[in-house]
Structure formats: C-alpha cells, structure tokens
Design a protein around this motif. Structure first.
Motif, short mmCIF file in Angstrom:
data_model
loop_
_atom_site.label_atom_id
_atom_site.label_comp_id
_atom_site.label_asym_id
_atom_site.label_seq_id
_atom_site.Cartn_x
_atom_site.Cartn_y
_atom_site.Cartn_z
N LEU A 1 0.84 -1.21 0.00
CA LEU A 1 0.00 0.00 0.00
C LEU A 1 0.87 1.25 0.00
N HIS A 2 1.95 1.21 0.81
CA HIS A 2 2.89 2.34 0.89
C HIS A 2 3.45 2.67 -0.50
N LEU A 3 3.88 1.63 -1.20
CA LEU A 3 4.49 1.84 -2.52
C LEU A 3 3.46 2.28 -3.55
N ALA B 1 15.20 9.79 7.19
CA ALA B 1 15.31 10.75 6.09
C ALA B 1 14.04 10.71 5.24
N MET B 2 13.55 9.50 4.95
CA MET B 2 12.30 9.36 4.18
C MET B 2 11.17 10.08 4.88
N HIS B 3 11.07 9.88 6.19
CA HIS B 3 10.01 10.50 6.97
C HIS B 3 10.09 12.02 6.88
N LYS C 1 18.94 1.28 1.99
CA LYS C 1 18.53 -0.09 2.31
C LYS C 1 19.34 -1.13 1.55
N TYR C 2 19.69 -0.82 0.30
CA TYR C 2 20.34 -1.88 -0.52
C TYR C 2 21.80 -1.56 -0.80
C1 HEM Z 1 6.35 10.24 -0.89
C2 HEM Z 1 6.93 9.81 0.21
C3 HEM Z 1 7.54 8.46 0.37
C4 HEM Z 1 8.12 7.65 -0.58
C5 HEM Z 1 8.32 7.93 -2.07
C6 HEM Z 1 8.52 6.44 0.11
C7 HEM Z 1 9.13 5.36 -0.52
C8 HEM Z 1 9.41 4.16 0.08
C9 HEM Z 1 9.98 3.03 -0.58
C10 HEM Z 1 10.39 2.98 -2.08
C11 HEM Z 1 10.09 2.02 0.34
C12 HEM Z 1 10.55 0.59 0.05
C13 HEM Z 1 11.83 0.21 0.72
C14 HEM Z 1 12.03 -1.29 0.50
O1 HEM Z 1 12.57 -1.67 -0.54
O2 HEM Z 1 11.68 -2.08 1.37
C15 HEM Z 1 9.60 2.54 1.59
C16 HEM Z 1 9.56 1.84 2.78
C17 HEM Z 1 9.27 2.39 4.01
N1 HEM Z 1 8.80 3.66 4.26
FE1 HEM Z 1 8.49 5.11 2.86
N2 HEM Z 1 8.20 6.54 1.44
C18 HEM Z 1 7.59 7.74 1.65
C19 HEM Z 1 7.13 8.24 2.86
C20 HEM Z 1 7.29 7.63 4.09
C21 HEM Z 1 6.87 8.17 5.37
C22 HEM Z 1 6.19 9.54 5.58
C23 HEM Z 1 7.20 7.27 6.33
C24 HEM Z 1 6.99 7.34 7.82
C25 HEM Z 1 5.93 7.84 8.37
C26 HEM Z 1 7.79 6.13 5.66
C27 HEM Z 1 8.22 4.97 6.28
C28 HEM Z 1 8.66 3.84 5.63
C29 HEM Z 1 9.04 2.61 6.30
C30 HEM Z 1 9.04 2.36 7.80
C31 HEM Z 1 9.42 1.70 5.29
C32 HEM Z 1 9.92 0.26 5.48
C33 HEM Z 1 11.40 0.31 5.68
C34 HEM Z 1 11.94 -1.08 5.94
O3 HEM Z 1 11.60 -1.63 6.98
O4 HEM Z 1 12.64 -1.59 5.10
N3 HEM Z 1 7.83 6.40 4.31
N4 HEM Z 1 9.18 3.84 1.41
#
Ligand code: HEM
Length: 150
Positions: A7-9, A85-87, A149-150
C-alpha cells in the motif's frame, strides 16, 4: 506486513508518478496545443481530480509508514537513517502540497471561474514550481531508500 509495504508503494507511485506525468508530459503538451483559457481550465479540472488522489496517498503513506516504523523497528529511535530521512523529506512534501492545495490551487479555481486568465496563469506558475520541487523530493526519497537499504 507485505500488505503495508505494498500500500505504501502504491500510494507513493500514484503521488510521485502523477506529479512526474503532469510536469514532464502533460505540461509541455498542453502549452504547445491549447490557448490560455482552455489550458487553465484543463489544469483546474486535472487538479480537482489528482489532488483527491494525493490526499488519499498522503493518508495511506503516513498510516503505513508509521505502522512499519513501530512494527519493524519499535519506534523512531531504532529506525535506520534512511527511514528517518524518508520520513522528514515526506513531511516537507506534505507541507508543500498543503500549501499548494489551500493557497494557489484555491485561487486558481476562483480565477478560472471568473475568467481572469492573467491571475489564473500566475497561480498556475506558482503551482508548477512547487510541484517541480515536490517531484524532485519524491524521486530523491526513492534514491535515499535505495542507497540506504540496498
Ligand atoms: C512520498 C513519500 C515516500 C516515498 C516515495 C517512500 C518510498 C518508500 C519506498 C520505495 C520504500 C521501500 C523500501 C524497501 O525496498 O523495502 C519505503 C519503505 C518504508 N517507508 Fe516510505 N516513502 C515515503 C514516505 C514515508 C513516510 C512519511 C514514512 C513514515 C511515516 C515512511 C516509512 C517507511 C518505512 C518504515 C518503510 C519500510 C522500511 C523497511 O523496513 O525496510 N515512508 N518507502
């Protein structure tokens, strides 16, 4: 867990990919083809629809992101640098989007309804710059996550 990352992706792809398409593909095509009144009405209608999806994407990204931070890492303090950083970068994107939504987009709509094409063009120019910034931040997040991550 895999449901949350999916869902996130999906939400991130809809938001960042939608901005990329609007900026890189639709903007030059509309500018080449349409005179200002039609072009500005087109953008107003496009934003009406796209921004609803962006609100949905933001809710989904934040909900799944916070869930994964607590589920995967037990909170922010043990989360890796790339997640923090993403956050942080995503929160900047959210603030920029909210500014676009509540300021220039609202005024663009009013100017289009009034047929004030000069004012509408000025608001569209502001939105264009802010969408360009958000597209770059969105793509940068993907690079940061990829490297982190990678
Ligand atoms: C437009 C904004 C964002 C984009 C484009 C984005 C993109 C991504 C991507 C591509 C991954 C996949 C990493 C993998 O290969 O496992 C990921 C994972 C994740 N994202 Fe985001 N993200 C965004 C916003 C956020 C925000 C606001 C949060 C926190 C509130 C967040 C928290 C996480 C977490 C916790 C993971 C899993 C990391 C792990 O355990 O490997 N992201 N995100």
């Amino acid at each position: 867990m895999s449901l949350f990352i999916s869902l996130h992706l999906i939400a991130a792809i809809i938001w960042v990919g939608g901005m990329f398409f609007a900026y890189v593909v639709l903007r030059p095509a509309a500018a080449a083809l349409l005179p200002p009144p039609e072009r500005l009405q087109l953008w107003s209608l496009c934003f009406d629809r796209f921004f609803l999806w962006v609100w949905g994407a933001i809710v989904t990204i934040l909900a799944t992101g916070y869930f994964m931070i607590f589920n995967n890492y037990g909170g922010f303090s043990d989360a890796p640098m790339f997640v923090n950083a993403m956050h942080g970068m995503a929160l900047v994107m959210v603030l920029i989007f909210m500014h676009v939504f509540f300021a220039p987009y609202k005024r663009l709509k009013i100017a289009v309804q009034e047929g004030n094409w000069q004012a509408a063009a000025a608001k569209l120019a502001q939105i264009r710059i802010l969408v360009a910034i958000n597209t770059v931040i969105g793509l940068a997040i993907i690079v940061v996550v990829g490297i982190g991550k990678y």
